[in-house]
Motif scaffolding. Structure first.
Motif, PDB file in Angstrom:
ATOM      1  N   UNK A  53      -2.086  -2.176  -1.965  1.00 33.38           N
ATOM      2  CA  UNK A  53      -1.844  -2.284  -3.402  1.00 33.38           C
ATOM      3  C   UNK A  53      -0.479  -1.744  -3.806  1.00 33.38           C
ATOM      4  N   UNK A  54       0.040  -2.272  -4.913  1.00 27.87           N
ATOM      5  CA  UNK A  54       1.290  -1.771  -5.475  1.00 27.87           C
ATOM      6  C   UNK A  54       1.009  -0.681  -6.503  1.00 27.87           C
ATOM      7  N   UNK A  55       2.020  -0.278  -7.261  1.00 33.14           N
ATOM      8  CA  UNK A  55       1.874   0.809  -8.234  1.00 33.14           C
ATOM      9  C   UNK A  55       0.953   0.449  -9.385  1.00 33.14           C
ATOM     10  N   UNK A  56       0.699  -0.832  -9.597  1.00 33.20           N
ATOM     11  CA  UNK A  56      -0.195  -1.281 -10.660  1.00 33.20           C
ATOM     12  C   UNK A  56      -1.587  -1.617 -10.146  1.00 33.20           C
ATOM     13  N   UNK A  57      -1.893  -1.175  -8.933  1.00 26.92           N
ATOM     14  CA  UNK A  57      -3.190  -1.441  -8.300  1.00 26.92           C
ATOM     15  C   UNK A  57      -3.449  -2.935  -8.100  1.00 26.92           C
ATOM     16  N   UNK A  82       7.153  -6.227  -1.744  1.00 28.88           N
ATOM     17  CA  UNK A  82       7.172  -5.174  -2.741  1.00 28.88           C
ATOM     18  C   UNK A  82       6.831  -3.834  -2.125  1.00 28.88           C
ATOM     19  N   UNK A  83       6.745  -2.799  -2.972  1.00 25.42           N
ATOM     20  CA  UNK A  83       6.495  -1.445  -2.478  1.00 25.42           C
ATOM     21  C   UNK A  83       5.003  -1.170  -2.336  1.00 25.42           C
ATOM     22  N   UNK A 110       4.986   3.182   5.691  1.00 22.18           N
ATOM     23  CA  UNK A 110       6.292   3.259   5.029  1.00 22.18           C
ATOM     24  C   UNK A 110       6.374   4.314   3.931  1.00 22.18           C
ATOM     25  N   UNK A 111       7.609   4.795   3.693  1.00 22.24           N
ATOM     26  CA  UNK A 111       7.858   5.669   2.554  1.00 22.24           C
ATOM     27  C   UNK A 111       7.538   4.909   1.266  1.00 22.24           C
ATOM     28  N   UNK A 112       7.053   5.644   0.268  1.00 20.69           N
ATOM     29  CA  UNK A 112       6.592   5.040  -0.983  1.00 20.69           C
ATOM     30  C   UNK A 112       5.085   5.029  -1.072  1.00 20.69           C
ATOM     31  N   UNK A 113       4.414   5.025   0.081  1.00 19.19           N
ATOM     32  CA  UNK A 113       2.956   5.079   0.113  1.00 19.19           C
ATOM     33  C   UNK A 113       2.491   6.466  -0.321  1.00 19.19           C
TER      34      UNK A 113
END
Length: 260
Positions: A53-57, A82-83, A110-113
């Motif tokens: 999932x991304x930052x918006x789920x 995307x991230x 990855x970083x960002x998780x």
């Protein structure tokens, strides 16, 4: 709420145009492929694409051709448009990232998780090595339960919560590295239930030994030893190099002469 994966999302969503791709690298005894929960229960090399999932789920699409595998080196990648922020794990157990993927032997996230959801790697019995990003804050319930080949793992300093049974049945655990020096993360019940921590070594930052020796669950490790975290080593080396840079040649020659 069930997140629905679409193979066409990579072609229609614009997220990939505005955010850098996230890449998971792995080694595996066989090629991995995306599949649903019931595929995961019957196959040894399936991951669930609904769990990323991304930052918006929202489910992150995999880029076209984004699952690679080299049979000669046993290495592969999964690339998302995307991230990647969350590995989702549903309360009902029907959406989990790599659960029961027993062909998986190592993975670098990855970083960002920031979050590993429920049972993300549960029952990955061949998983021997996991590299977690510094951005990680939450390790959910049962994330590594049954990872019997996992011998050593380093938990990033930004982790503030480790859920129920996160390392339950990790019977091959020998070394567990942590970086907290004052405030320990919130632990769920039996984080290390039936894991081999009685014969394992807990590696803690220099100066924090007593903190762990007196903390529930942490104190149950067979041995607790101190180490100097790499970031502290790097800072010390940088400070020494700065002093050397400010030292004139005559002093350097004098120090060298004395050392000889």
């Amino acid at each position: 709420m069930r997140k629905i994966f679409s193979l066409f999302a990579a072609l229609t969503l614009s997220v990939g145009l505005w955010a850098a791709n996230s890449v998971i690298t792995f080694t595996s005894t066989s090629e991995l492929y995306p599949g649903e929960f019931y595929d995961q229960m019957t196959k040894m090399n399936v991951f669930n694409p609904n769990a990323f999932l991304d930052a918006n789920d929202q489910v992150l699409p995999i880029v076209e051709g984004g699952v690679t595998y080299d049979d000669a080196t046993k290495t592969g990648t999964i690339t998302f448009a995307g991230e990647l922020v969350t590995l989702y794990g549903s309360d009902y157990g029907d959406v989990v990232a790599f659960m029961n993927c027993s062909s998986l032997t190592s993975i670098t996230l990855p970083e960002g998780l920031t979050s590993l959801g429920r049972a993300s790697f549960a029952l990955c019995s061949s998983l021997a090595s996991v590299t977690l990003p510094e951005s990680l804050t939450t390790i959910g319930d049962n994330v590594f339960q049954g990872c019997s080949s996992l011998a050593s793992i380093t938990i990033p300093a930004n982790v503030t919560e480790i859920g129920y049974g996160a390392f339950m049945d990790c019977s091959g655990l020998t070394d567990f590295y942590v970086a907290w020096t004052t405030m320990l993360p919130t632990l769920g019940n039996i984080v290390f239930g039936d894991a081999s921590i009685g014969t394992a070594t807990l590696h803690v930052p220099a100066g924090s030994l007593a903190l762990y020796q007196n903390a529930d669950q942490w104190k149950d490790f067979g041995s607790i030893v101190e180490y100097v975290p790499q970031d502290i080593k790097d800072a010390a080396i940088a400070a020494v190099n700065a002093e050397i840079a400010e030292t004139d040649n005559d002093n350097v020659k004098a120090i060298a002469t004395d050392a000889a």
